[in-house]
Write a protein that holds these residues in place. Structure first.
Motif, PDB file in Angstrom:
ATOM      1  N   LEU A 135       0.837  -1.206   0.000  1.00  0.00           N
ATOM      2  CA  LEU A 135       0.000   0.000   0.000  1.00  0.00           C
ATOM      3  C   LEU A 135       0.871   1.255   0.000  1.00  0.00           C
ATOM      4  N   GLN A 136       1.929   1.236   0.804  1.00  0.00           N
ATOM      5  CA  GLN A 136       2.843   2.381   0.851  1.00  0.00           C
ATOM      6  C   GLN A 136       3.487   2.599  -0.525  1.00  0.00           C
ATOM      7  N   LEU A 137       3.880   1.521  -1.176  1.00  0.00           N
ATOM      8  CA  LEU A 137       4.453   1.630  -2.521  1.00  0.00           C
ATOM      9  C   LEU A 137       3.410   2.154  -3.511  1.00  0.00           C
ATOM     10  N   PHE A 138       2.176   1.718  -3.351  1.00  0.00           N
ATOM     11  CA  PHE A 138       1.084   2.208  -4.196  1.00  0.00           C
ATOM     12  C   PHE A 138       0.902   3.714  -4.024  1.00  0.00           C
ATOM     13  N   PHE A 139       0.911   4.197  -2.774  1.00  0.00           N
ATOM     14  CA  PHE A 139       0.766   5.635  -2.511  1.00  0.00           C
ATOM     15  C   PHE A 139       1.932   6.426  -3.116  1.00  0.00           C
ATOM     16  N   ILE A 140       3.132   5.863  -3.041  1.00  0.00           N
ATOM     17  CA  ILE A 140       4.300   6.526  -3.642  1.00  0.00           C
ATOM     18  C   ILE A 140       4.124   6.592  -5.163  1.00  0.00           C
ATOM     19  N   GLY A 141       3.721   5.493  -5.771  1.00  0.00           N
ATOM     20  CA  GLY A 141       3.481   5.479  -7.217  1.00  0.00           C
ATOM     21  C   GLY A 141       2.368   6.424  -7.619  1.00  0.00           C
ATOM     22  N   TRP A 142       1.312   6.479  -6.832  1.00  0.00           N
ATOM     23  CA  TRP A 142       0.181   7.380  -7.103  1.00  0.00           C
ATOM     24  C   TRP A 142       0.670   8.831  -7.084  1.00  0.00           C
ATOM     25  N   THR A 143       1.444   9.160  -6.065  1.00  0.00           N
ATOM     26  CA  THR A 143       1.979  10.522  -5.935  1.00  0.00           C
ATOM     27  C   THR A 143       2.842  10.866  -7.143  1.00  0.00           C
ATOM     28  N   TYR A 144       3.715   9.955  -7.504  1.00  0.00           N
ATOM     29  CA  TYR A 144       4.572  10.199  -8.665  1.00  0.00           C
ATOM     30  C   TYR A 144       3.718  10.370  -9.926  1.00  0.00           C
ATOM     31  N   GLY A 145       2.789   9.483 -10.119  1.00  0.00           N
ATOM     32  CA  GLY A 145       1.971   9.506 -11.338  1.00  0.00           C
ATOM     33  C   GLY A 145       1.144  10.756 -11.504  1.00  0.00           C
TER      34      GLY A 145
END
Length: 155
Positions: A135-145
């Motif tokens: 989930l933390q990796l997903f949030f990081i990817g979401w932020t980047y995207g």
């Protein structure tokens, strides 16, 4: 888990509203709106569940209550800054760094079986990490995207 539902729910609602009122889908804008709302929600938990959030920090961390409250204010500031084009990139990189920095607290909390809402050590335990780390990796990817990628520059 609630933060994920808020992120995806607000994203869907924002996307629909942008389509209805703006006549086009603006995925990056909808994603930033959702991220902002999610961050404001998670920031609120720092003030509502302060005692439980303090349990998420190892004993060697001094001034736990201050750390919890300051991190809540940081989330609010980043949520606002993401919506301001001039500050978006620095806010997004800061948020990514913040998400990486708080991951050890989530690992510690799971090892100590912290239930931050009840301020007890009766939480789900280590199996929580099987969800939390992705989930933390997903949030990081979401932020980047939605804030840093080339396609995120729309509005």
């Amino acid at each position: 888990m609630v933060a994920l539902f808020i992120l995806l729910g607000i994203f869907s609602i924002s996307l629909l509203c942008l389509r209805v009122f703006g006549r086009y889908f603006n995925y990056p804008l909808a994603a930033r709106i959702a991220l902002t709302v999610m961050l404001l929600f998670t920031a609120m938990t720092h003030f509502v569940y302060t005692d439980g959030m303090q349990l998420m920090l190892p004993n060697r961390i001094p001034l736990k209550k201050s750390v919890v409250l300051i991190s809540g204010f940081i989330e609010i500031a980043l949520a606002i800054a993401i919506g301001i084009p001039r500050f978006r990139k620095i806010a997004a990189w800061s948020l990514i760094a913040f998400l990486i920095m708080i991951l050890p607290a989530n690992i510690w909390a799971s090892m100590m079986q912290v239930d931050f809402q009840k301020a007890t050590h009766l939480g789900p335990g280590i199996e929580y990490l099987w969800f939390r780390i992705p989930l933390q990796l997903f949030f990081i990817g979401w932020t980047y995207g939605c804030c840093l990628s080339r396609k995120s520059n729309v509005l």
